[in-house]
Each structure stands twice: as C-alpha cells, then as structure tokens.
Scaffold this active site. Structure first.
Site, PDB file in Angstrom:
ATOM      1  N   ASN A 150       0.808  -1.233   0.000  1.00 31.34           N
ATOM      2  CA  ASN A 150       0.000   0.000   0.000  1.00 31.34           C
ATOM      3  C   ASN A 150       0.837   1.278   0.000  1.00 31.34           C
ATOM      4  O   ASN A 150       0.461   2.272  -0.604  1.00 31.34           O
ATOM      5  CB  ASN A 150      -1.016  -0.007   1.148  1.00 31.34           C
ATOM      6  CG  ASN A 150      -0.377  -0.046   2.517  1.00 31.34           C
ATOM      7  OD1 ASN A 150       0.698  -0.619   2.687  1.00 31.34           O
ATOM      8  ND2 ASN A 150      -1.000   0.562   3.475  1.00 31.34           N
ATOM      9  N   THR A 228      -2.749  -9.269   9.288  1.00 32.08           N
ATOM     10  CA  THR A 228      -2.714 -10.004  10.561  1.00 32.08           C
ATOM     11  C   THR A 228      -2.564 -11.513  10.326  1.00 32.08           C
ATOM     12  O   THR A 228      -1.817 -12.181  11.049  1.00 32.08           O
ATOM     13  CB  THR A 228      -3.986  -9.673  11.375  1.00 32.08           C
ATOM     14  OG1 THR A 228      -3.900  -8.283  11.727  1.00 32.08           O
ATOM     15  CG2 THR A 228      -4.095 -10.507  12.630  1.00 32.08           C
ATOM     16  N   ALA A 229      -3.247 -12.051   9.311  1.00 33.85           N
ATOM     17  CA  ALA A 229      -3.142 -13.500   9.061  1.00 33.85           C
ATOM     18  C   ALA A 229      -1.695 -13.862   8.723  1.00 33.85           C
ATOM     19  O   ALA A 229      -1.161 -14.870   9.214  1.00 33.85           O
ATOM     20  CB  ALA A 229      -4.074 -13.901   7.920  1.00 33.85           C
ATOM     21  N   THR A 230      -1.027 -13.034   7.907  1.00 30.85           N
ATOM     22  CA  THR A 230       0.382 -13.310   7.567  1.00 30.85           C
ATOM     23  C   THR A 230       1.251 -13.138   8.811  1.00 30.85           C
ATOM     24  O   THR A 230       2.180 -13.925   9.041  1.00 30.85           O
ATOM     25  CB  THR A 230       0.877 -12.347   6.460  1.00 30.85           C
ATOM     26  OG1 THR A 230      -0.135 -12.206   5.487  1.00 30.85           O
ATOM     27  CG2 THR A 230       2.138 -12.860   5.808  1.00 30.85           C
ATOM     28  N   GLU A 248       3.810  -5.140  12.438  1.00 30.37           N
ATOM     29  CA  GLU A 248       2.866  -4.029  12.224  1.00 30.37           C
ATOM     30  C   GLU A 248       1.769  -4.587  11.328  1.00 30.37           C
ATOM     31  O   GLU A 248       2.009  -4.841  10.143  1.00 30.37           O
ATOM     32  CB  GLU A 248       3.567  -2.853  11.530  1.00 30.37           C
ATOM     33  CG  GLU A 248       4.802  -2.319  12.248  1.00 30.37           C
ATOM     34  CD  GLU A 248       4.474  -1.518  13.498  1.00 30.37           C
ATOM     35  OE1 GLU A 248       3.282  -1.226  13.713  1.00 30.37           O
ATOM     36  OE2 GLU A 248       5.397  -1.212  14.258  1.00 30.37           O
ATOM     37  N   CYS A 282      -3.255   1.596   6.287  1.00 28.75           N
ATOM     38  CA  CYS A 282      -3.617   0.838   7.487  1.00 28.75           C
ATOM     39  C   CYS A 282      -4.261   1.738   8.533  1.00 28.75           C
ATOM     40  O   CYS A 282      -4.935   1.259   9.421  1.00 28.75           O
ATOM     41  CB  CYS A 282      -2.384   0.145   8.045  1.00 28.75           C
ATOM     42  SG  CYS A 282      -1.047   1.303   8.346  1.00 28.75           S
ATOM     43  N   GLU A 463       7.560   0.762  16.424  1.00 28.02           N
ATOM     44  CA  GLU A 463       8.642   1.355  15.650  1.00 28.02           C
ATOM     45  C   GLU A 463       8.441   2.872  15.718  1.00 28.02           C
ATOM     46  O   GLU A 463       7.500   3.355  16.322  1.00 28.02           O
ATOM     47  CB  GLU A 463       8.649   0.812  14.216  1.00 28.02           C
ATOM     48  CG  GLU A 463       8.971  -0.686  14.188  1.00 28.02           C
ATOM     49  CD  GLU A 463       9.168  -1.279  12.790  1.00 28.02           C
ATOM     50  OE1 GLU A 463       9.229  -0.537  11.807  1.00 28.02           O
ATOM     51  OE2 GLU A 463       9.258  -2.517  12.700  1.00 28.02           O
TER      52      GLU A 463
END
Ligand code: NAD
Length: 483
Positions: A150, A228-230, A248, A282, A463
């Site tokens: 993105n 989130t799944a990754t 993140e 995000c 971060e």
C-alpha cells in the site's frame, strides 16, 4: 515494457537462481509493467551470505559515517522524487499527486529523520556502588525487512533507514505486487557506491521468499508490516527461533464523531481519513461512529462530500482516488460490499463496479467508487473485519460509554480518530480507546519521533523514533568498577 526487475545481492543485480519470474501488473490498466524474479530459499541464502560477509565491516563504521550515508541517500532520492512518485503511481494505481505528496516525500524524510536521530543519540550511563554502567548498543546483525503494497517505499525506507543507522545488514523483500521503488532504491544505492552486501533485495512471493527470510537461521531480526493472518504465520515461525520480531499488522479503525463536533469544519478530514489511497492505508478510518443527535446531518453532508471525490486515471493530476491494488483485491472488497447488504446494510453511495461503474477508465482497471454503508450492527462482520478498500460503515451511539464500547468491539487496535469542539474532552475520551494511535481533530498527522504500532491483533512492538533505534539494536550493559 520496462526492463525486468532484478534481485540486488552483494552489490549486483541478478535474476532468481532458477530464472523464474512473476508479472508485475499496473492495476489501473491491467497491463504488464515488467517481470520480477520469483526467488526461492536459495536466493535468500545468497543474499544472507552477502549480508553476513558485509556485517563486520559495516558495523565497524562510525555512527557519523552511517549518518552521512543516510543523508546522501536522502539527497539522492530527493533529487529523483518525481520518478519515485511516477513509479509508485504506476505500480499501485494511486493518484500521482498522492504518490508525490505522501510516498515520495516521506521516503526521503525517513532517511533524513533517522540521520537526524543518529546525530542526537547520547551515551547512556548509570553510576552506583563505585561503578559506571555503560549501556552499549550493538547491531542486531542481518535483519529481514518485509513490507506490503500500500505504501511501498514509504514503509520500506521506514525500516531500512534505522536498520542501516544502527549498523545492521539487510535482506529486504517488498510486496510482489509493488517491486518498482524497492528496485529504484537499490539502483540509487548502487549509483552512490554504497558498500556491497549491506543492503540486499530479494523479490518474490511471500510464502516462498518471505517465508525463507523468516526461517533463515542467520537472519536475527524480522521487521514485518502486512496483514494479521500473515503476521500469525511470521510469528509462529520466528518466535521459536527467538528472533527479534516487530509486527505491524491490520486494523479496523474507528472515526468517532462526538455530539459537539463542528461538522462543516471536519468533513474534509473525515473524508480523507476514510478514502485516502482508496482506503488502503492501514490508518484509514473504516468505521464511522457518530452521535445519534447529529447522525442524520452528518450522513447527508458526508455522502455529499464523498460523491464530490474525483475517481479515475491515476496519472491525471486532478484525480483524487485511483484504482485499488488488483482485480483480485477489487473482488475481495466487492464481496464485503455484498456481505454488508446481506447483513442488513444499506448503500448510501458507491457499490460494486457492476452497481456503480467508474467512467472513463480502462475496463481492465481495478476501480471502485467510494462506498458508504449504513444500518449495520457495529458487531457485524462487515463492521469488524478489515476490508482495506474504499468502503466505510456508519453507526450511531447515544453516549460516550456506548461509543467506547463500539470502538473497542473489534480484534484490532491500530489507530482511530475523535472529532469534537473540545480538544480536552477528545483527549480524555481517546485514552479509553484500545488502539496504538488516536488522533483528536486531525488524521495522519505523524511526528516521526512518536511510537508507532498496534495493540491486540494489530501488532506486537513499536517502531518510530527511539523505538526503531531500540528494535534495530541489541542493548548490552558494561559495568566498569571505578576503584
Ligand atoms: P500481506 O500480509 O499479504 O503481505 C505483506 C508482505 O508479506 C508481502 O511482502 C508478502 O509477500 C509477504 N508475505 C506473505 N506471506 C508471507 C509469509 N508466509 N512469510 C513472510 N512474508 C510473507 O499484506 P498486504 O496485502 O501486502 O498488505 C495489506 C495489509 O498490510 C493490510 O492488512 C494492512 O492493514 C497492513 N498494513 C499494516 C501497516 C501497519 O503499519 N500496521 C501498514 C501498512 C499495511
């Protein structure tokens, strides 16, 4: 077609060892821009070996030398910022004006910002019992940097700059959908005669090359930005190897409009928070929670403002919203619009490409109009799962307690915004929202010194500013007895 994108390993541009490639598609036209290497574990191995070989000499450079490198990289990127914007717009389908203002500008700023942070680093010591404790920062070693599509160079440079500053070597993997500006960064470093092996770039699919980076026994830290799944897969692989890990991840951010919010003044910002980059930031607010007493007025004004957004060709300077990242992603976003209707929602504007086609764009492009859905429960799937596209849902609340409960009713906690005539009220309210950042009467207002990261399923770790310095260094303590 543009020349092929290559891996950058040990200061050389190379194909994947087995020669396999993946097409890189322009999502606004459906055309193939170029090909990228479909790398595998053996390519990651070569990149890691180059990084390990360069580690000692890079770590032995002084902080001042590394700061000077960051400034040189920033200046070189700055001089080519228009090219960065054009590449990013072609690869992602975002308006070139947005790529200029956000992606190109921030990629340069990331290198300058961390150079300046380096200049401000002070030694930390503690004195007690006749001894001085010297807190020592060493590099982590070879780190793996994995980034999404993105904000391609914006997010890659956000990791590369502090990693280099603290003396680490790098194996980086950009998204397979947006490889162009990572290649551009490698070309820029190469032209500056940056030391070979310190920055390595390996292109390819996540489950192949990304997974190989996370699994590699000699890559000591992983900074990952993505879904989130990754993130779960990355954590499951890296945690038992005791790697340093920064995740993140996704979000489902609430935009909360309190009863005293001055609607006229906030509308442009609320639209921006909803649909910047086709909702594919995000930090975009994808759920609007508005006080019942002003809800009807809000919806009327919001829909009017959304309908004024100019959707179209990303290369047109007047375009405000381009395509989404791919036809596959378009289908995913459309399936959520259909789900919203199935769950009892009502379209206030927009819809699927069939329901509401975008005019004057390539029929092969992945275009959608900004879509607003009303009438859904705040706990429906549409209102709690990440869509990551130009779709927002609108919900009403009757008091602050209910607003807090609705805002916190998702598995995510990345960001949010609160809109009110009273900044102190907004500040107090913001503390009750379980999320990494809350903006009060502003959105995407980023001070790079602040901690950045999510709570709950939006991530682990922080971060930004000193938190990036902390992630990309190992702190040790050396206690020297004075007498
Ligand atoms: P993604 O998780 O599909 O991919 C992210 C990166 O991980 C890509 O480079 C991909 O190739 C790689 N990858 C995929 N499988 C992997 C594996 N098994 N091991 C290692 N790497 C793997 O995410 P995406 O679709 O590219 O990006 C969109 C997501 O990113 C959204 O969920 C969005 O919220 C999130 N995001 C989060 C932030 C943040 O700062 N929290 C910023 C931007 C985007």
């Amino acid at each position: 077609m543009m020349g092929p994108v290559l891996n950058y390993i040990n200061g050389e541009f190379v194909e994947a060892i087995d020669g396999a490639t993946i097409d890189d598609i322009n999502p606004a036209t459906g055309e193939t821009i170029t090909t990228i290497p479909r790398s595998q574990a053996e390519d990651v191995d070569a990149a890691t070996n180059a990084a390990l070989a360069a580690q000692a000499s890079w770590a032995a450079t002084t902080l001042e030398e590394r700061i000077s490198w960051l400034y040189r990289i920033a200046n070189a990127l700055d001089a080519q910022s228009e090219e960065i914007a054009l590449l990013e717009s072609t690869d992602t389908g975002k308006p070139v004006s947005l790529a200029r203002r956000v992606d190109a500008a921030r990629s340069v700023e990331n290198f300058r910002f961390f150079a300046q942070m380096g200049e401000q680093l002070q030694p930390t010591t503690f004195e007690d019992h006749g001894a001085i404790n010297h807190v020592h920062r060493s590099p982590v070693g070879c780190v793996g940097l994995i980034t999404p599509w993105n904000l391609p160079l914006y997010l890659l440079s956000w990791k590369v700059a502090p990693a280099l500053l603290m003396g680490n070597t790098i194996v980086a993997k950009p998204s397979e959908m947006t490889p162009l500006t990572a290649k551009f960064l490698a070309k820029t470093l190469h032209a500056l005669n940056f030391p070979a092996g310190v920055f390595n770039l390996v292109h390819g699919y996540g489950h192949e090359v990304g997974q190989a980076i996370v699994e590699h026994p000699h890559i000591r830290g992983i900074s990952f930005t993505g879904g989130t799944a990754t993130g779960k897969v990355v954590a499951a692989t890296a945690a038992p190897m005791f790697k340093k890990l920064s995740l993140e991840l996704g979000g489902k951010n609430a935009t909360i409009v309190l009863d005293d919010a001055p609607l006229e003044n906030i509308m442009d910002d609320v639209v921006r928070a909803s649909f910047t980059n086709s909702g594919q930031v995000c930090l975009c607010g994808s759920r609007i929670l508005v006080h019942a007493s002003i809800a009807e007025q809000f919806k009327a004004d919001f829909v009017q403002a959304v309908q004024r957004l100019k959707v179209g060709d990303p290369s047109d300077e007047t375009t405000q919203m381009g395509s989404v990242i791919s036809r596959d992603h378009q289908a995913k976003v459309e399936s959520f619009i259909a789900l919203g209707i199935e769950e009892g929602g009502r379209l206030l504007t927009g819809g699927t490409a069939d329901q509401c086609p975008v005019q004057h764009v390539s029929p092969a492009g992945a275009f959608l109009h900004p879509t607003v859905i009303d009438g859904l429960s705040a706990t429906s799937r549409t209102a709690t799962e990440e869509i990551f596209g130009p779709v927002v849902t609108v919900h009403t609340f009757n008091d602050e307690d209910e607003a807090v409960q609705m805002a916190n009713a998702t598995a995510y906690g990345l960001a949010g915004s609160v809109w009110t005539a009273d900044p102190e009220r907004g500040h107090a309210f913001a503390k009750r929202i379980e999320t990494g950042i809350v903006w009060v009467n502003t959105w995407l207002n980023r001070d790079l010194r602040t901690p950045f990261g999510g709570v709950k399923q939006s991530g682990v770790g922080r971060e930004g500013g000193m938190w990036s310095i902390g992630f990309f260094s190992e702190l040790t303590n050396i206690c020297v007895q004075q007498s």
